[in-house]
Design an enzyme around this catalytic site. Structure first.
Site, PDB file in Angstrom:
ATOM      1  N   CYS A 182      18.630  19.791  -8.291  1.00 12.21           N
ATOM      2  CA  CYS A 182      19.083  19.638  -9.572  1.00 12.21           C
ATOM      3  C   CYS A 182      17.912  20.530 -10.517  1.00 12.21           C
ATOM      4  O   CYS A 182      18.530  20.466 -11.821  1.00 12.21           O
ATOM      5  CB  CYS A 182      19.468  18.181  -9.810  1.00 12.21           C
ATOM      6  SG  CYS A 182      17.820  17.162 -10.138  1.00 12.21           S
TER       7      CYS A 182
ATOM      8  N   CYS B 254      12.697  19.571  -8.710  1.00 10.96           N
ATOM      9  CA  CYS B 254      13.976  19.276  -7.525  1.00 10.96           C
ATOM     10  C   CYS B 254      14.358  20.491  -7.029  1.00 10.96           C
ATOM     11  O   CYS B 254      15.128  21.199  -7.985  1.00 10.96           O
ATOM     12  CB  CYS B 254      14.773  18.271  -7.945  1.00 10.96           C
ATOM     13  SG  CYS B 254      15.929  17.788  -6.920  1.00 10.96           S
TER      14      CYS B 254
ATOM     15  N   CYS C  48      12.631  12.929  -7.013  1.00  9.15           N
ATOM     16  CA  CYS C  48      13.100  13.596  -8.418  1.00  9.15           C
ATOM     17  C   CYS C  48      13.579  12.410  -9.460  1.00  9.15           C
ATOM     18  O   CYS C  48      14.030  11.578  -9.153  1.00  9.15           O
ATOM     19  CB  CYS C  48      14.421  14.195  -7.923  1.00  9.15           C
ATOM     20  SG  CYS C  48      15.636  14.999  -9.286  1.00  9.15           S
TER      21      CYS C  48
ATOM     22  N   ASN D 202       0.792  -1.189  -0.209  1.00  9.53           N
ATOM     23  CA  ASN D 202      -0.048   0.023  -0.178  1.00  9.53           C
ATOM     24  C   ASN D 202       0.721   1.037  -0.143  1.00  9.53           C
ATOM     25  O   ASN D 202       1.991   1.320   0.438  1.00  9.53           O
ATOM     26  CB  ASN D 202      -1.057   0.102   1.094  1.00  9.53           C
ATOM     27  CG  ASN D 202      -1.697  -0.973   1.107  1.00  9.53           C
ATOM     28  OD1 ASN D 202      -1.892  -1.796   0.181  1.00  9.53           O
ATOM     29  ND2 ASN D 202      -2.539  -1.431   2.258  1.00  9.53           N
TER      30      ASN D 202
ATOM     31  N   HIS E 161       5.757  -0.776  -2.843  1.00 15.60           N
ATOM     32  CA  HIS E 161       5.405   0.124  -4.036  1.00 15.60           C
ATOM     33  C   HIS E 161       5.346   1.462  -3.645  1.00 15.60           C
ATOM     34  O   HIS E 161       4.832   2.790  -4.367  1.00 15.60           O
ATOM     35  CB  HIS E 161       3.985  -0.283  -4.335  1.00 15.60           C
ATOM     36  CG  HIS E 161       3.818  -1.824  -4.899  1.00 15.60           C
ATOM     37  ND1 HIS E 161       2.691  -2.499  -5.046  1.00 15.60           N
ATOM     38  CD2 HIS E 161       4.769  -2.483  -5.187  1.00 15.60           C
ATOM     39  CE1 HIS E 161       2.940  -3.586  -5.315  1.00 15.60           C
ATOM     40  NE2 HIS E 161       4.214  -3.514  -5.653  1.00 15.60           N
TER      41      HIS E 161
ATOM     42  N   SER F 244      -4.854  -9.253  -3.458  1.00 17.94           N
ATOM     43  CA  SER F 244      -5.504 -10.061  -4.305  1.00 17.94           C
ATOM     44  C   SER F 244      -4.349 -11.208  -4.754  1.00 17.94           C
ATOM     45  O   SER F 244      -4.710 -12.262  -5.718  1.00 17.94           O
ATOM     46  CB  SER F 244      -5.899  -9.573  -5.644  1.00 17.94           C
ATOM     47  OG  SER F 244      -5.183  -8.792  -6.271  1.00 17.94           O
TER      48      SER F 244
HETATM   49  C1  BJW Z   1     -10.087  -7.638   1.782  1.00 23.76           C
HETATM   50  C2  BJW Z   1     -11.174  -6.450   2.553  1.00 23.76           C
HETATM   51  C3  BJW Z   1     -11.068  -6.547   3.884  1.00 23.76           C
HETATM   52  C4  BJW Z   1     -11.448  -6.367   0.539  1.00 23.76           C
HETATM   53  N1  BJW Z   1     -10.223  -7.315   4.694  1.00 23.76           N
HETATM   54  N2  BJW Z   1      -9.152  -8.134   2.790  1.00 23.76           N
HETATM   55  C5  BJW Z   1       5.299 -12.077 -13.538  1.00 23.76           C
HETATM   56  C6  BJW Z   1       4.288 -12.383 -14.367  1.00 23.76           C
HETATM   57  C7  BJW Z   1       3.473 -11.535 -15.090  1.00 23.76           C
HETATM   58  C8  BJW Z   1       3.665  -9.990 -14.991  1.00 23.76           C
HETATM   59  C9  BJW Z   1       4.748  -9.905 -14.195  1.00 23.76           C
HETATM   60  C10 BJW Z   1       5.572 -10.747 -13.453  1.00 23.76           C
HETATM   61  N3  BJW Z   1       6.344 -10.439 -12.673  1.00 23.76           N
HETATM   62  C11 BJW Z   1       6.155  -8.704 -12.912  1.00 23.76           C
HETATM   63  C12 BJW Z   1       5.246  -8.811 -13.716  1.00 23.76           C
HETATM   64  C13 BJW Z   1       4.588  -7.351 -14.362  1.00 23.76           C
HETATM   65  C14 BJW Z   1       3.746  -6.599 -13.346  1.00 23.76           C
HETATM   66  C15 BJW Z   1       2.629  -7.532 -12.703  1.00 23.76           C
HETATM   67  O1  BJW Z   1       2.863  -8.162 -11.606  1.00 23.76           O
HETATM   68  N4  BJW Z   1       1.549  -7.888 -13.492  1.00 23.76           N
HETATM   69  C16 BJW Z   1       0.482  -8.450 -12.907  1.00 23.76           C
HETATM   70  C17 BJW Z   1      -0.832  -7.795 -12.881  1.00 23.76           C
HETATM   71  C18 BJW Z   1       0.474  -9.733 -13.991  1.00 23.76           C
HETATM   72  N5  BJW Z   1       4.581  -6.185 -12.055  1.00 23.76           N
HETATM   73  C19 BJW Z   1       5.297  -4.836 -12.174  1.00 23.76           C
HETATM   74  O2  BJW Z   1       5.155  -4.404 -13.040  1.00 23.76           O
HETATM   75  C20 BJW Z   1       6.114  -4.778 -11.080  1.00 23.76           C
HETATM   76  N6  BJW Z   1       7.460  -4.432 -11.527  1.00 23.76           N
HETATM   77  C21 BJW Z   1       8.494  -5.302 -11.630  1.00 23.76           C
HETATM   78  O3  BJW Z   1       7.932  -6.465 -11.696  1.00 23.76           O
HETATM   79  O4  BJW Z   1       9.524  -4.746 -12.233  1.00 23.76           O
HETATM   80  C22 BJW Z   1      10.361  -5.736 -13.186  1.00 23.76           C
HETATM   81  C23 BJW Z   1       9.686  -5.454 -14.495  1.00 23.76           C
HETATM   82  C24 BJW Z   1       9.802  -4.428 -15.074  1.00 23.76           C
HETATM   83  C25 BJW Z   1       9.271  -4.188 -16.237  1.00 23.76           C
HETATM   84  C26 BJW Z   1       8.424  -5.458 -16.915  1.00 23.76           C
HETATM   85  C27 BJW Z   1       8.490  -6.595 -16.364  1.00 23.76           C
HETATM   86  C28 BJW Z   1       9.010  -6.832 -14.897  1.00 23.76           C
HETATM   87  C29 BJW Z   1       5.651  -3.282 -10.270  1.00 23.76           C
HETATM   88  C30 BJW Z   1       4.341  -3.619  -9.795  1.00 23.76           C
HETATM   89  C31 BJW Z   1       3.721  -2.027  -9.244  1.00 23.76           C
HETATM   90  C32 BJW Z   1       2.361  -2.275  -8.907  1.00 23.76           C
HETATM   91  N7  BJW Z   1       1.790  -1.037  -8.628  1.00 23.76           N
HETATM   92  C33 BJW Z   1       0.354  -0.764  -8.011  1.00 23.76           C
HETATM   93  C34 BJW Z   1       0.337   0.764  -8.158  1.00 23.76           C
HETATM   94  C35 BJW Z   1       0.833   1.478  -6.954  1.00 23.76           C
HETATM   95  C36 BJW Z   1       0.557   3.154  -7.314  1.00 23.76           C
HETATM   96  C37 BJW Z   1      -0.878   3.336  -7.119  1.00 23.76           C
HETATM   97  O5  BJW Z   1      -1.335   2.902  -6.115  1.00 23.76           O
HETATM   98  O6  BJW Z   1      -1.550   3.556  -7.986  1.00 23.76           O
HETATM   99  O7  BJW Z   1       0.413  -1.136  -6.843  1.00 23.76           O
HETATM  100  S1  BJW Z   1      -0.890  -1.760  -9.004  1.00 23.76           S
HETATM  101  C38 BJW Z   1      -1.776  -2.158  -7.744  1.00 23.76           C
HETATM  102  O8  BJW Z   1      -1.847  -3.602  -7.316  1.00 23.76           O
HETATM  103  C39 BJW Z   1      -0.856  -1.513  -6.406  1.00 23.76           C
HETATM  104  C40 BJW Z   1      -1.008  -2.485  -5.414  1.00 23.76           C
HETATM  105  O9  BJW Z   1      -0.129  -2.311  -4.375  1.00 23.76           O
HETATM  106  C41 BJW Z   1      -0.999  -3.585  -6.234  1.00 23.76           C
HETATM  107  C42 BJW Z   1      -1.630  -4.971  -5.741  1.00 23.76           C
HETATM  108  O10 BJW Z   1      -2.920  -4.959  -5.252  1.00 23.76           O
HETATM  109  P1  BJW Z   1      -3.497  -5.334  -3.938  1.00 23.76           P
HETATM  110  O11 BJW Z   1      -2.979  -4.666  -2.930  1.00 23.76           O
HETATM  111  O12 BJW Z   1      -3.373  -6.778  -3.922  1.00 23.76           O
HETATM  112  O13 BJW Z   1      -4.914  -4.901  -4.017  1.00 23.76           O
HETATM  113  P2  BJW Z   1      -6.164  -5.546  -4.930  1.00 23.76           P
HETATM  114  O14 BJW Z   1      -7.310  -4.369  -5.051  1.00 23.76           O
HETATM  115  O15 BJW Z   1      -5.920  -6.153  -6.182  1.00 23.76           O
HETATM  116  O16 BJW Z   1      -7.063  -6.585  -4.052  1.00 23.76           O
HETATM  117  C43 BJW Z   1      -7.516  -6.337  -3.008  1.00 23.76           C
HETATM  118  C44 BJW Z   1      -7.735  -7.421  -1.922  1.00 23.76           C
HETATM  119  O17 BJW Z   1      -8.349  -7.221  -0.618  1.00 23.76           O
HETATM  120  C45 BJW Z   1      -8.759  -8.448  -2.689  1.00 23.76           C
HETATM  121  O18 BJW Z   1      -8.334  -9.674  -2.639  1.00 23.76           O
HETATM  122  C46 BJW Z   1     -10.066  -8.325  -1.580  1.00 23.76           C
HETATM  123  O19 BJW Z   1     -11.036  -9.519  -1.562  1.00 23.76           O
HETATM  124  C47 BJW Z   1      -9.336  -7.955  -0.382  1.00 23.76           C
HETATM  125  N8  BJW Z   1     -10.077  -7.287   0.767  1.00 23.76           N
HETATM  126  N9  BJW Z   1     -12.005  -5.835   1.544  1.00 23.76           N
HETATM  127  C48 BJW Z   1      -9.381  -7.917   3.809  1.00 23.76           C
HETATM  128  N10 BJW Z   1     -11.785  -5.587   4.595  1.00 23.76           N
END
Ligand code: BJW
Length: 244
Positions: free
Chosen positions: A153, A150, A131, A106, A123, A192
């Protein structure tokens, strides 16, 4: 919520564990009013763009002002939101174990607002700018106009968050992975588990022999790997785990 939801085995492990790691996602903040990205059949959309478009490396290169507008909007909402029972419970867990690591995906700062220290933010944070050239960080303070450039710079500042297609901050994932490989008990809360490399942290813990427990109202791709799946909201379930 029934306290017998928690197995005796988990209660015992919780009472005896020396090294505990928690990975959180957007779901832990849902009860504070922060929208999740996915889940419940919905995905977040901003001005017609899915979040994986507006929160992407491609958009950062094409249209930095649009990305700032999205994060300025998010901060304006977050400003009035408070940590919930789940965040507060995890802040208390830090004092229960000799070694406790809180890793979060988060960017909302609510774990720190609840009193958690040394949070590994995989994240980044909406409360910082960075910067684009020299990577100097700037805290963003509510009600204070943020800087555009910045002071060191003169290059543009961008939100200090990790967007899709961007690398995580150097060393951050490695530190979390190291702790995961060494923990005895691992909790995966409110994610998720679709985004990598974050989702590999419980996999690392499991492979190294840890007991892995998921807390989520919905099943995830990690559920089958977990030793225990607690179906429910974090704010309801977490306080039951620490009850003896
Ligand atoms: C409850 C609840 C309650 C509801 N109590 N629970 C391998 C395979 C394929 C692709 C990739 C791979 N490795 C990397 C990649 C690419 C990509 C990726 O993973 N893509 C997939 C989608 C396939 N990853 C990246 O790009 C990462 N970088 C990277 O790997 O660098 C190397 C690289 C570079 C270039 C190319 C390839 C590799 C970086 C990922 C950055 C993610 N950024 C975000 C946005 C942040 C900024 C913003 O806020 O806008 O981060 S995306 C978004 O998803 C955010 C979150 O941190 C992240 C995860 O989401 P999260 O936290 O799981 O939330 P939700 O909404 O998905 O789920 C909520 C859950 O809560 C649900 O399950 C509900 O049921 C539950 N819930 N109420 C408890 N009360």
């Amino acid at each position: 919520m029934q306290s017998d939801l928690i197995s005796t085995s988990l209660h015992e492990r919780f009472a005896q564990a020396g090294r505990v790691l928690v990975l959180t996602g957007a779901g832990i903040s849902a009860e504070s009013g922060v929208p999740t990205f996915r889940g419940g059949g919905n995905t977040t959309v901003w001005k017609g763009m899915p979040f994986d478009v507006i929160s992407s490396a491609m958009m950062m290169q094409r249209d930095l002002p649009a990305v700032w507008e999205w994060f300025d909007y998010r901060r304006s909402i977050l400003q009035s939101l408070r940590p919930n029972r789940g965040h507060l419970e995890l802040a208390r867990w830090a004092d229960r174990f000799p070694e406790f690591t809180l890793v979060t995906q988060n960017v909302d700062g609510l774990h720190q607002a609840a009193g958690s220290r040394d949070v590994i933010e995989l994240h980044g944070s909406v409360w910082r700018a960075r910067c684009v050239m020299c990577r100097t960080n700037y805290e963003i303070i509510p009600e204070v106009k943020r800087l555009d450039a910045c002071l060191d710079c003169g290059a543009w500042l961008r939100p200090d968050v990790v967007l899709f297609g961007e690398m995580l901050p150097p060393g951050r994932f490695e530190m979390a992975a190291e702790r995961a490989a060494d923990c005895q008990l691992c909790f995966v809360i409110g994610t998720s588990a679709l985004v990598y490399p974050a989702a590999s942290i419980p996999e690392i813990a499991k492979a190294a022999g840890a007991f892995v427990c998921e807390v989520n109202p919905e099943r995830t791709p990690l559920s089958d790997l977990c030793d225990e799946v607690l179906t429910g909201k974090a704010g309801d379930v977490l306080p039951l785990i620490s009850k003896s």
